[in-house]
Structures are given as C-alpha cells and as structure tokens.
Design an enzyme around this catalytic site. Structure first.
Site, mmCIF file in Angstrom:
data_model
loop_
_atom_site.group_PDB
_atom_site.id
_atom_site.type_symbol
_atom_site.label_atom_id
_atom_site.label_comp_id
_atom_site.label_asym_id
_atom_site.label_seq_id
_atom_site.Cartn_x
_atom_site.Cartn_y
_atom_site.Cartn_z
ATOM 1 N N ASP A 162 25.393 30.518 52.141
ATOM 2 C CA ASP A 162 24.192 30.220 52.355
ATOM 3 C C ASP A 162 23.971 29.257 53.551
ATOM 4 O O ASP A 162 24.826 29.317 54.513
ATOM 5 C CB ASP A 162 23.846 29.130 50.978
ATOM 6 C CG ASP A 162 24.775 27.882 50.753
ATOM 7 O OD1 ASP A 162 25.424 27.449 52.053
ATOM 8 O OD2 ASP A 162 24.891 27.295 50.129
ATOM 9 N N TYR B 91 6.098 34.934 64.142
ATOM 10 C CA TYR B 91 7.093 35.532 63.058
ATOM 11 C C TYR B 91 7.377 36.796 63.324
ATOM 12 O O TYR B 91 8.552 37.287 63.658
ATOM 13 C CB TYR B 91 6.461 35.385 61.720
ATOM 14 C CG TYR B 91 7.216 36.123 60.614
ATOM 15 C CD1 TYR B 91 8.641 35.729 60.321
ATOM 16 C CD2 TYR B 91 6.667 37.229 60.235
ATOM 17 C CE1 TYR B 91 9.339 36.652 59.218
ATOM 18 C CE2 TYR B 91 7.490 37.993 59.231
ATOM 19 C CZ TYR B 91 8.819 37.682 58.741
ATOM 20 O OH TYR B 91 9.543 38.440 57.775
HETATM 21 P P1 NDP Z 1 13.410 34.442 51.498
HETATM 22 O O1 NDP Z 1 12.506 33.391 52.495
HETATM 23 O O2 NDP Z 1 13.472 34.611 50.231
HETATM 24 O O3 NDP Z 1 14.960 34.054 52.180
HETATM 25 C C1 NDP Z 1 15.464 33.619 53.246
HETATM 26 C C2 NDP Z 1 16.636 33.139 53.295
HETATM 27 O O4 NDP Z 1 17.088 32.781 54.576
HETATM 28 C C3 NDP Z 1 16.789 31.915 52.372
HETATM 29 O O5 NDP Z 1 17.825 31.942 51.691
HETATM 30 C C4 NDP Z 1 16.788 30.538 53.593
HETATM 31 O O6 NDP Z 1 17.900 29.675 53.160
HETATM 32 C C5 NDP Z 1 17.816 31.584 54.604
HETATM 33 N N1 NDP Z 1 17.488 30.723 55.823
HETATM 34 C C6 NDP Z 1 16.542 30.318 56.301
HETATM 35 N N2 NDP Z 1 16.645 29.583 57.546
HETATM 36 C C7 NDP Z 1 18.171 29.652 57.689
HETATM 37 C C8 NDP Z 1 18.905 29.099 58.652
HETATM 38 N N3 NDP Z 1 18.579 28.389 59.607
HETATM 39 N N4 NDP Z 1 20.429 29.396 58.434
HETATM 40 C C9 NDP Z 1 20.670 30.055 57.227
HETATM 41 N N5 NDP Z 1 19.990 30.607 56.374
HETATM 42 C C10 NDP Z 1 18.541 30.377 56.574
HETATM 43 O O7 NDP Z 1 13.332 35.871 52.451
HETATM 44 P P2 NDP Z 1 13.430 37.371 51.627
HETATM 45 O O8 NDP Z 1 14.596 37.368 51.105
HETATM 46 O O9 NDP Z 1 12.036 37.594 51.363
HETATM 47 O O10 NDP Z 1 13.604 38.130 53.087
HETATM 48 C C11 NDP Z 1 14.773 38.779 53.306
HETATM 49 C C12 NDP Z 1 14.164 39.686 54.909
HETATM 50 O O11 NDP Z 1 13.314 40.352 54.679
HETATM 51 C C13 NDP Z 1 14.254 38.806 55.973
HETATM 52 O O12 NDP Z 1 14.884 39.228 56.985
HETATM 53 C C14 NDP Z 1 12.576 38.786 56.126
HETATM 54 O O13 NDP Z 1 12.202 38.706 57.520
HETATM 55 C C15 NDP Z 1 12.288 40.240 55.717
HETATM 56 N N6 NDP Z 1 11.016 40.348 55.043
HETATM 57 C C16 NDP Z 1 10.524 39.758 54.172
HETATM 58 C C17 NDP Z 1 9.028 39.883 53.611
HETATM 59 C C18 NDP Z 1 8.403 39.032 52.580
HETATM 60 O O14 NDP Z 1 7.678 39.222 52.225
HETATM 61 N N7 NDP Z 1 9.553 38.171 52.010
HETATM 62 C C19 NDP Z 1 8.323 40.861 54.256
HETATM 63 C C20 NDP Z 1 8.896 41.676 55.287
HETATM 64 C C21 NDP Z 1 10.135 41.467 55.805
HETATM 65 P P3 NDP Z 1 17.323 28.548 52.042
HETATM 66 O O15 NDP Z 1 17.501 29.265 50.629
HETATM 67 O O16 NDP Z 1 18.170 27.327 52.451
HETATM 68 O O17 NDP Z 1 15.914 28.217 52.416
#
Ligand code: NDP
Length: 297
Positions: free
Chosen positions: A30, A124
């Site tokens: 994480d 973004y």
């Molecule tokens: P989420 O926002 O659900 O999850 C993102 C994760 O990244 C979280 O676990 C968060 O941690 C973690 N995170 C954020 N900042 C950091 C950091 N500085 N260091 C380490 N971890 C970090 O995203 P999704 O699962 O929905 O997205 C997955 C992928 O799909 C991403 O690449 C996103 O750009 C892409 N995507 C998502 C879409 C959407 O609708 N959500 C649409 C299109 C693409 P924490 O749990 O601690 O906050």
C-alpha cells in the site's frame, strides 16, 4: 515467479490481490510501503524483492483536485511510473500499468483505437499520458491498459455516489452527453491475470510482440445518465428503497454541470486489439454492475 503489486487498496488493486495471488509469490504493497509521491524511494523496494512482474495499480486519481495539485499528480502518475519502468528494465521484468480514456479529447465520432491521436483536456489526463510516455521511452517490457469509468464493490465510484444521493434527494440531474463504458475492477484484474498467464505461455518473440498499449473496457456503452438509471433501477429491484425513481433522474448537458477538470465527451474505446492479441472476450458492463450490486446490497 515473483509479482510486485503497488496500490493494493485501490479499486483495481484490491481485485488484483485476488486475481494475482495464484500466479506466484505476490508482494502487495500500500501507500505506506511504496509511496509514489517519493519516486526514488521505489528503487529499493523493487531491487530488494526482484520481481519478474511489476503491476502498478497506484495512481493519483482525484481528477478535479489534480487541477490544483499538478506537481503531485505528475510525481505520482508520471515520474514514479518512469522509475518503475527503469527498474523493470534493469531486471528484465514486465511492467503492467493502467491508464485512462482521459488521454483523449473525446472529439472523435465513433470508438477510439489505440493509434488515435491523444489530446488530454485535464491535468489528470496529461499526467497519466506523461506516465505512459515515460514507460515507452524507457523501453522495458510493458502492457499499458487504458480503461474507463471504473467501479468496484470496494472503494468510491459513480455508482455508489448515485446510490447515496438517491436516498437523500427527490430528483437527480445527471450528465447525458458523455459516452463511455463503465468497467469493473474485477474484470480489469481478471484480464490482467489472464494476460500474464498468456505471456508466460508464449516464447520470447511472441511475448515481446505483445508489448504495447491496449484498451481494456467492458463491452457496451452508456452515458452517466443511463448508467445512473440502470444502477438505481437494479438496486431498487434488489430491495433498496430510494426517494428518487428512475423517472426523476433527469438528463442534463455537460455545460449544465461544470467541473474543474474538463472530461472527454466520447470515451468509447475499441477493444479489438486486446481481444485479438490475447484471445479474450469482454462482457457487457451491466453484468458486472449487477454483480457489484448483489454483493453490496
Ligand atoms: P483508486 O483511486 O481506487 O486507487 C488508487 C490507489 O492508488 C489507492 O490505493 C491509493 O492509495 C493509491 N495511491 C494514491 N497515491 C499514492 C501514492 N502517492 N503512493 C502510493 N499509492 C498511492 O483508483 P482505481 O483503482 O480506480 O484506478 C486504478 C487505475 O486505473 C489508475 O491507474 C487510474 O488512473 C486508472 N483509471 C481509473 C479510472 C476510474 O474511474 N477510477 C478511470 C480510468 C483509469 P490509498 O488507498 O492510500 O488512497
């Protein structure tokens, strides 16, 4: 086989923990264990574990907030991703990374294909495109999956927001002139696992031919408005009680609901390349929405 998963608690990361676990030794981390806002700190994490596969589900995903946090969005979505690619190259490991429909401007008529011009409209989208470009420039073995409108039982997403709002309001006004495909984190994780297994079964030449960028979205298309109506209708049929009915979910235009980050109007992505390259099919989005609702209600 060793797999390093970053962002294990996000929508996609959570499902990846399940889908990747049977493939080998999985180290799922994480934010506190692998922080993408500190790109250089990631090198030790990777060199200590020496993975054959790095799967990056971590990202800065606060689309509107990114307009005010440009530096952080670029550090997480672009600089750190470049570091992951550099370390993957050193180990001859594969990097699997997720990107977004927001790399396109949405002006195209019809479905986008991977070779179409990119032109992100938001910070973004630009930061995610910069991350993609960093991977391609480094030249490690990689799969970049561009997905859209992600939802899951765990985490925050549009479908859950609609369910919450429908309990408090008598009427919802939802954008009806943006098109895309709601895509389940469960599907994204399963396809990722499937592609890894396919690549493992191929000789080096064939697997190297698969390096590239792919659209990974559900079949079918929706507007935010039709998606909201579907969610509320299905949830109602499963026993949820709302003050809003599907008839009182009203269509509005993007202009009537201004947000800090500009979204593409057309987010519909062709998945022909993924289907043909890996021999898979991608079910309709409604099947996964049904599954999620049955899980959380
Ligand atoms: P989420 O926002 O659900 O999850 C993102 C994760 O990244 C979280 O676990 C968060 O941690 C973690 N995170 C954020 N900042 C950091 C950091 N500085 N260091 C380490 N971890 C970090 O995203 P999704 O699962 O929905 O997205 C997955 C992928 O799909 C991403 O690449 C996103 O750009 C892409 N995507 C998502 C879409 C959407 O609708 N959500 C649409 C299109 C693409 P924490 O749990 O601690 O906050």
């Amino acid at each position: 086989m060793k797999i390093l998963l970053l962002g294990k608690n996000g929508q996609v990361g959570w499902e990846l923990q399940r889908a990747l676990a049977p493939l080998g030794e999985l180290l799922a981390l994480d934010r506190s264990q692998a922080d993408l806002s500190e790109p250089e700190s990631l090198r030790a994490v990777i060199t200590n574990f020496k993975p054959n596969w790095i799967v990056n589900a971590a990202a800065y995903t606060a689309v509107d907030k990114a307009e005010d946090e440009k530096d952080l969005a670029y550090t997480v979505n672009a600089d750190s991703v470049g570091v992951l690619a550099e370390e993957a190259l050193k180990l001859n490991a594969w990097l699997i990374h997720y990107s977004t429909d927001y790399v396109y401007d949405g002006d195209k008529q019809g479905e986008y294909v991977e070779t179409d011009d990119v032109n992100p409209l938001s910070v973004y989208g630009k930061s995610k495109l910069a991350g993609e470009n960093n991977i391609r420039e480094v030249g490690c073995k990689y799969l970049i999956f561009r997905t859209s409108w992600v939802f899951a039982a765990k985490g925050n997403n549009f479908a859950k927001s609609m369910m919450n709002l429908a309990k408090d309001r008598n009427e919802l006004k939802i954008v009806a002139d943006q098109f895309g495909a709601p895509t389940s984190a469960e599907l994204i994780a399963d396809v990722t696992s499937f592609c890894i297994q396919r690549l493992i079964g191929m000789n080096e030449q064939l697997s190297n031919d698969r390096v590239g960028t792919y659209h990974l979205v559900s079949d079918g298309k929706a507007t935010w408005h039709s998606y909201a109506q579907y969610v509320i209708s299905k949830a109602t049929s499963l026993g949820e009680r709302y003050s809003v009915s599907t008839q009182s979910i009203l269509p509005i235009t993007t202009d009537e609901y201004p947000l800090p980050a500009v979204r593409p109007k057309n987010s519909k992505l062709s998945t022909d390349k993924l289907k043909e390259s890996f021999g898979i099919s991608l079910p309709h989005w409604s099947m996964y929405v049904d599954r999620m609702l049955e899980e959380i209600i």
